[in-house]
Design an enzyme around this catalytic site. Structure first.
Site, PDB file in Angstrom:
ATOM      1  CE1 TYR A  95      -4.037   1.418  -0.781  1.00  0.00           C
ATOM      2  CE2 TYR A  95      -3.210   3.088   1.284  1.00  0.00           C
ATOM      3  CZ  TYR A  95      -4.204   2.626  -0.051  1.00  0.00           C
ATOM      4  OH  TYR A  95      -5.338   3.823  -0.296  1.00  0.00           O
ATOM      5  NE  ARG A 148      -8.332  13.225  -2.833  1.00  0.00           N
ATOM      6  CZ  ARG A 148      -8.125  12.014  -1.941  1.00  0.00           C
ATOM      7  NH1 ARG A 148      -7.357  11.019  -2.213  1.00  0.00           N
ATOM      8  NH2 ARG A 148      -9.030  12.127  -0.933  1.00  0.00           N
ATOM      9  CE  LYS A 166      -7.288   3.024   1.470  1.00  0.00           C
ATOM     10  NZ  LYS A 166      -7.580   4.139   2.516  1.00  0.00           N
ATOM     11  CD  GLU A 237     -10.132   4.892  -0.477  1.00  0.00           C
ATOM     12  OE1 GLU A 237     -10.490   4.212   0.844  1.00  0.00           O
ATOM     13  OE2 GLU A 237      -8.994   5.638  -0.096  1.00  0.00           O
ATOM     14  CG  ASP A 238      -8.057   7.964  -3.003  1.00  0.00           C
ATOM     15  OD1 ASP A 238      -8.408   8.314  -2.137  1.00  0.00           O
ATOM     16  OD2 ASP A 238      -7.084   7.277  -3.513  1.00  0.00           O
ATOM     17  CG  ASP A 260     -10.698   4.880   4.282  1.00  0.00           C
ATOM     18  OD1 ASP A 260     -10.899   4.637   5.408  1.00  0.00           O
ATOM     19  OD2 ASP A 260      -9.523   4.941   3.643  1.00  0.00           O
ATOM     20  CG  ASP A 261     -10.562   8.960   0.455  1.00  0.00           C
ATOM     21  OD1 ASP A 261      -9.462   8.771   0.664  1.00  0.00           O
ATOM     22  OD2 ASP A 261     -11.339   8.746  -0.409  1.00  0.00           O
ATOM     23  CG  ASN A 400      -1.130  10.302   1.655  1.00  0.00           C
ATOM     24  OD1 ASN A 400      -1.694  10.431   0.606  1.00  0.00           O
ATOM     25  ND2 ASN A 400      -1.736   9.633   2.835  1.00  0.00           N
TER      26      ASN A 400
HETATM   27  P1  NAI Z   1      -9.558  17.527  -1.792  1.00  0.00           P
HETATM   28  O1  NAI Z   1      -8.810  17.668  -2.933  1.00  0.00           O
HETATM   29  O2  NAI Z   1     -10.699  17.166  -1.453  1.00  0.00           O
HETATM   30  O3  NAI Z   1      -8.907  18.740  -0.766  1.00  0.00           O
HETATM   31  C1  NAI Z   1      -7.818  19.458  -0.794  1.00  0.00           C
HETATM   32  C2  NAI Z   1      -8.094  21.019   0.231  1.00  0.00           C
HETATM   33  O4  NAI Z   1      -6.904  21.497   0.143  1.00  0.00           O
HETATM   34  C3  NAI Z   1      -9.272  21.842  -0.746  1.00  0.00           C
HETATM   35  O5  NAI Z   1      -9.995  22.298   0.334  1.00  0.00           O
HETATM   36  C4  NAI Z   1      -8.209  22.762  -1.501  1.00  0.00           C
HETATM   37  O6  NAI Z   1      -8.787  24.241  -1.462  1.00  0.00           O
HETATM   38  C5  NAI Z   1      -7.018  22.940  -0.463  1.00  0.00           C
HETATM   39  N1  NAI Z   1      -5.857  23.305  -0.780  1.00  0.00           N
HETATM   40  C6  NAI Z   1      -5.035  23.136  -2.011  1.00  0.00           C
HETATM   41  N2  NAI Z   1      -4.063  23.662  -2.265  1.00  0.00           N
HETATM   42  C7  NAI Z   1      -3.787  24.382  -1.000  1.00  0.00           C
HETATM   43  C8  NAI Z   1      -2.921  25.473  -0.758  1.00  0.00           C
HETATM   44  N3  NAI Z   1      -1.891  25.681  -1.493  1.00  0.00           N
HETATM   45  N4  NAI Z   1      -3.220  26.162   0.424  1.00  0.00           N
HETATM   46  C9  NAI Z   1      -4.324  25.768   1.286  1.00  0.00           C
HETATM   47  N5  NAI Z   1      -5.223  25.026   0.820  1.00  0.00           N
HETATM   48  C10 NAI Z   1      -5.122  24.190  -0.261  1.00  0.00           C
HETATM   49  O7  NAI Z   1      -8.562  16.402  -0.894  1.00  0.00           O
HETATM   50  P2  NAI Z   1      -8.624  15.425   0.370  1.00  0.00           P
HETATM   51  O8  NAI Z   1      -9.535  14.276  -0.076  1.00  0.00           O
HETATM   52  O9  NAI Z   1      -9.497  16.396   1.257  1.00  0.00           O
HETATM   53  O10 NAI Z   1      -7.269  15.010   0.874  1.00  0.00           O
HETATM   54  C11 NAI Z   1      -6.444  16.063   1.188  1.00  0.00           C
HETATM   55  C12 NAI Z   1      -4.990  15.361   1.582  1.00  0.00           C
HETATM   56  O11 NAI Z   1      -5.228  14.443   2.635  1.00  0.00           O
HETATM   57  C13 NAI Z   1      -4.409  14.527   0.305  1.00  0.00           C
HETATM   58  O12 NAI Z   1      -3.083  14.820   0.129  1.00  0.00           O
HETATM   59  C14 NAI Z   1      -4.344  13.035   0.963  1.00  0.00           C
HETATM   60  O13 NAI Z   1      -3.490  12.180   0.721  1.00  0.00           O
HETATM   61  C15 NAI Z   1      -4.610  13.484   2.477  1.00  0.00           C
HETATM   62  N6  NAI Z   1      -5.161  12.277   3.109  1.00  0.00           N
HETATM   63  C16 NAI Z   1      -4.576  11.517   4.017  1.00  0.00           C
HETATM   64  C17 NAI Z   1      -5.108  10.290   4.483  1.00  0.00           C
HETATM   65  C18 NAI Z   1      -4.297   9.849   5.797  1.00  0.00           C
HETATM   66  O14 NAI Z   1      -4.499   8.723   6.100  1.00  0.00           O
HETATM   67  N7  NAI Z   1      -3.227  10.418   6.271  1.00  0.00           N
HETATM   68  C19 NAI Z   1      -6.129   9.856   4.019  1.00  0.00           C
HETATM   69  C20 NAI Z   1      -7.145  10.591   3.087  1.00  0.00           C
HETATM   70  C21 NAI Z   1      -6.493  11.847   2.679  1.00  0.00           C
END
Ligand code: NAI
Length: 550
Positions: A95, A148, A166, A237-238, A260-261, A400
Site C-alpha cells: 500500500y 482524486r 485497500k 474511496e478516492d 474512507d477518505d 501524502n
Molecule cells: P481534496 O482535493 O478534497 O481537498 C484539498 C483541499 O486543500 C481543498 O480544500 C483545497 O482548496 C485545499 N488546498 C489546495 N491547495 C492549497 C494550498 N496551497 N493552501 C491551502 N489549501 C489548499 O483532497 P482530500 O481528499 O481532502 O485530501 C487531502 C489530503 O489529505 C491528500 O493529500 C490526501 O493524501 C490526504 N489524506 C490523508 C490520509 C491519511 O490517512 N493520512 C487519508 C486521506 C487523505
C-alpha cells in the site's frame, strides 16, 4: 475441511487452492497432482523463506510490489502469509507509499485482471455486469472513480490500484477473509490528458461527465449492489472532495456505505487528537483547531471531531466554533462566497485573509491539521508561530505521498525545538534532537477501516455510522502505552497491527449491537466473537489419507 471438485492443473491455477509445493501425498493422489509439482512436500514457512529470498533480489519497492501482486494472483495464502508475517515491512510495499507509484504506472505494469471494471457505457446493465463476478456472497466493494487518487489527482483507470490495495489491507490488517472482497473501478472517463493520449491506458478515452450524469450512474450501481449482493457494504474511496461528501450524504442513511477518505481518515486523526490531548492533559473540547485544506478529508475530520465533542457534552454550535478552516482561497469566513454547503458550518465571523500565518496569529489554534495536498505549506514561519502561541503545538501534516506532507517530522521537531506533538500521513523515521529521540506517528487510516470492516463483516451490520468511527478512534487511542506516548508516538505499533485491529473491531462490534444494526445474534464475548471470524493465512486441507483409503 475444504473440498474441491477441481482436479490437476485447475487446482494449481486457482489462487485460493494453490499450495505450490505444500500438497500432502494424499492431496497429490486425490487431486491428480503427481508430476505437476516438484515431488517434495514443503512447509509454508519454507515457502515464505523462498519468497523473502526472491524479494531480496528486487531493487525497488515497485518491483517488490509487482512480485507480490503476481504472487497473490497465483497463491493467495502465501501472499497473505508473507504480508502478515511482517506488516511494518510489507504494508508500505503493498500500500502507501508504493501504491502511489504503482497507480501512476498501472497501465504499464498491468499483468492481468483483478476486481471489476464497470464503465458508464454499461448504463442500464449494471446488475448484469455485477452478476458476472464469480463469488456470490460479496461483503465489501471498494469502489473508486479515481477522481482524486491519494494526493495525485485524477488518475482514471490507473486508480484501480487503490481499491485492490485497500481491500488487501482488510485481510492483512484485520483478518477479513479475502473471498468476500471485491475491488471495483467505476469508469466515468478521465480529465487526465496524459492518460487520454497514452496507448497503454486501460480506461475509457473520454473526459468526465456532468455531476448529474455521474450520480445517476452511481445510483444505478448502488441499487444493483443491493439486489446482487444484499449483505454488501460499499466502501467509497478516492473520489473528488465534493463527490465524496455528497455521495456519502446521498446514501448513508439508506444503505450500508461509508467513505474512507471522509470517515476513516477522520477516525485515525481523531485517535491522534485524543492522544495529543492526553499528552497535554487536556480534553478535545479544550483545543482549538485550524485546518489547512477543506476538502473531503478536512471536512470529514471536522465533522467527526465535532460529533466526538458533542458526545463529550458540548453543544454542536460550540463544537463547530472551535474549528476553523483555510483552503486555497484563504480562510473560510462568513463573508466568503462560493463555499460548499458542507463547508459553511466552519465559516465563522472573521476578517478575510489569505495569509495562513496571519490566520494562526489571529485565531490562536492549539492544533493545525494539514490536509491540503501541498507539500511544504507548514513552513518554518508556520511552525514558529504555532510554537510562540503554544507550549506544545499540535501539528498534523497529513497529506501524502511523502513529498506532499505539509512538513516533515524533522522540520516540525527542529523548528518547534522539540515541543511539537506531531503526526504525519506517511511514515517518517525517528528524529534525534538535543539528546532526545522522537518517534513520529503515521496517522494512517489502515488502523481504522480494516477494523470497521471486520466489525461490519462479523455482525453483518446494516449501516455504518459516525459513532462506529468515534469508538474505533477511542479504541485505537487506548492501545498506545504511555511510554510510547512520551516518545511522541500517538498510534499503536504497526508490527502488532492484527491484534490491535481485533481489539478495535470488538469495540466497534459492541456499538453495532447496541445500536440495533447487527444482523446476527449478540455474542457474550465480543473479542472471542471477532477472533472466530479472523482469516488465517493457512492452506486449506484438500484431502486426507482417509479419503484415499475410502
Ligand atoms: P481534496 O482535493 O478534497 O481537498 C484539498 C483541499 O486543500 C481543498 O480544500 C483545497 O482548496 C485545499 N488546498 C489546495 N491547495 C492549497 C494550498 N496551497 N493552501 C491551502 N489549501 C489548499 O483532497 P482530500 O481528499 O481532502 O485530501 C487531502 C489530503 O489529505 C491528500 O493529500 C490526501 O493524501 C490526504 N489524506 C490523508 C490520509 C491519511 O490517512 N493520512 C487519508 C486521506 C487523505
Amino acid at each position: 475441511m475444504t473440498k474441491t471438485s477441481k482436479r490437476g492443473i485447475e487446482v494449481l491455477r486457482d489462487p485460493g487452492l494453490n499450495k505450490s509445493t505444500a500438497y500432502t501425498e494424499a492431496e497429490r493422489q486425490e487431486l491428480g497432482l503427481i508430476g505437476l509439482v516438484p515431488d517434495v512436500t514443503e512447509t509454508e514457512d519454507l515457502q515464505l523463506q523462498r519468497v523473502l529470498t526472491q524479494l531480496a533480489h528486487k531493487n525497488t519497492d515497485l518491483d517488490r510490489y509487482i512480485y507480490l501482486i503476481n504472487l497473490l494472483d497465483h497463491n493467495e495464502t502465501l501472499f497473505y502469509r508473507t504480508v502478515m508475517s511482517d506488516p511494518a515491512r510489507f504494508l508500505p510495499i503493498v500500500y502507501d507509499p508504493t501504491i502511489g507509484e504503482a497507480c501512476l504506472k498501472f497501465g504499464h505494469i498491468y499483468r492481468g485482471p483483478r476486481g471489476m471494471y464497470l464503465s458508464m457505457t454499461r448504463r442500464g446493465k449494471v446488475k448484469e455486469v455485477l452478476e458476472n463476478w464469480p463469488q456470490k456472497d460479496v461483503r465489501f466493494i471498494c469502489v473508486t472513480d479515481a477522481g482524486r487518487i491519494l494526493g495525485l489527482g485524477d488518475l482514471g483507470a490507473n486508480g484501480m490500484g487503490i481499491p485492490i490495495g485497500k481491500l488487501q489491507l482488510y485481510t492483512a490488517c484485520a483478518g477479513v477473509p479475502p473471498q468476500y472482497l471485491l475491488p471495483m473501478y467505476l469508469d466515468a472517463g478521465t480529465n487526465n490528458e496524459q492518460y487520454l493520449h497514452d496507448p497503454l491506458y486501460l480506461g475509457m478515452r473520454r473526459t468526465r461527465p456532468s455531476t448529474e450524469e455521474l450520480y445517476s450512474f452511481v445510483d444505478e450501481f448502488v441499487e444493483a449492489v443491493q439486489a446482487v449482493f444484499p449483505k454488501c457494504c460499499i466502501h467509497f474511496e478516492d473520489w473528488t472532495g465534493a463527490d465524496a461528501v455528497h455521495l456519502l450524504q446521498r446514501y448513508r442513511n439508506k444503505y450500508c456505505v461509508y467513505n474512507d477518505d471522509v470517515q476513516g481518515t477522520a477516525g485515525i486523526v481523531l485517535a491522534g487528537m485524543i492522544n495529543a490531548a492526553k499528552v497535554k492533559g487536556t480534553k478535545l473540547s479544550d483545543e482549538k483547531y485550524l485546518f489547512l485544506g477543506a476538502g473531503s478529508a478536512g471536512i470529514g475530520l471536522a465533522d467527526l471531531l465535532c460529533s466526538a465533542m458533542v458526545k463529550d457534552g458540548l453543544p454542536l454550535k460550540k463544537a463547530q466554533a472551535r474549528v476553523y478552516m483555510f483552503d486555497i482561497n484563504g480562510l473560510l469566513e462568513d463573508t466568503r462566497t462560493g463555499l460548499l454547503d458542507f463547508q459553511k458550518p466552519y465559516a465563522h465571523k472573521h476578517p478575510p485573509t489569505r495569509d495562513f500565518v496571519a490566520a494562526i496569529e489571529s485565531i490562536k489554534p492549539t492544533t493545525i491539521i494539514g490536509v491540503s495536498t501541498v507539500g511544504g505549506t507548514f513552513n518554518q514561519r508556520v511552525v514558529e508561530s504555532m510554537s510562540r502561541i503554544n507550549e506544545q503545538p499540535v501539528i498534523f501534516a497529513l497529506s501524502n505521498p511523502t513529498d506532499h506532507a505539509e512538513c516533515t517530522a524533522d522540520q516540525a521537531y527542529t523548528w518547534s525545538h522539540g515541543n511539537a506533538i506531531y503526526a504525519a500521513g506517511v511514515q517518517f523515521a525517528p528524529v534525534h534532537l538535543k539528546g532526545r529521540t522522537f518517534v513520529p506517528g503515521q496517522a494512517n487510516n489502515f488502523y481504522i477501516f480494516p477494523a470497521i470492516g471486520m466489525a461490519v463483516f462479523a455482525t453483518v451490520a446494516s449501516r455504518v455510522t459516525d459513532e462506529m468511527f468515534i469508538e474505533a478512534a477511542r479504541a485505537v487511542a487506548d492501545q498506545v502505552p504511555s511510554e510510547l506516548l512520551k516518545q511522541g508516538l500517538l498510534f499503536p505499533l504497526q508490527s502488532n497491527i492484527l491484534e490491535a485491529e481485533i481489539q478495535t473491531a470488538a469495540r466497534v462490534a459492541k456499538v453495532i449491537f447496541d445500536s440495533g444494526l447487527a444482523r446476527v445474534e449478540r455474542p457474550s464475548d465480543m473479542v472471542a466473537f471477532i477472533r472466530r471470524h479472523v482469516y488465517r493465512p493457512e492452506y486449506p486441507v484438500l484431502a486426507s489419507p482417509k479419503d484415499k483409503a475410502a
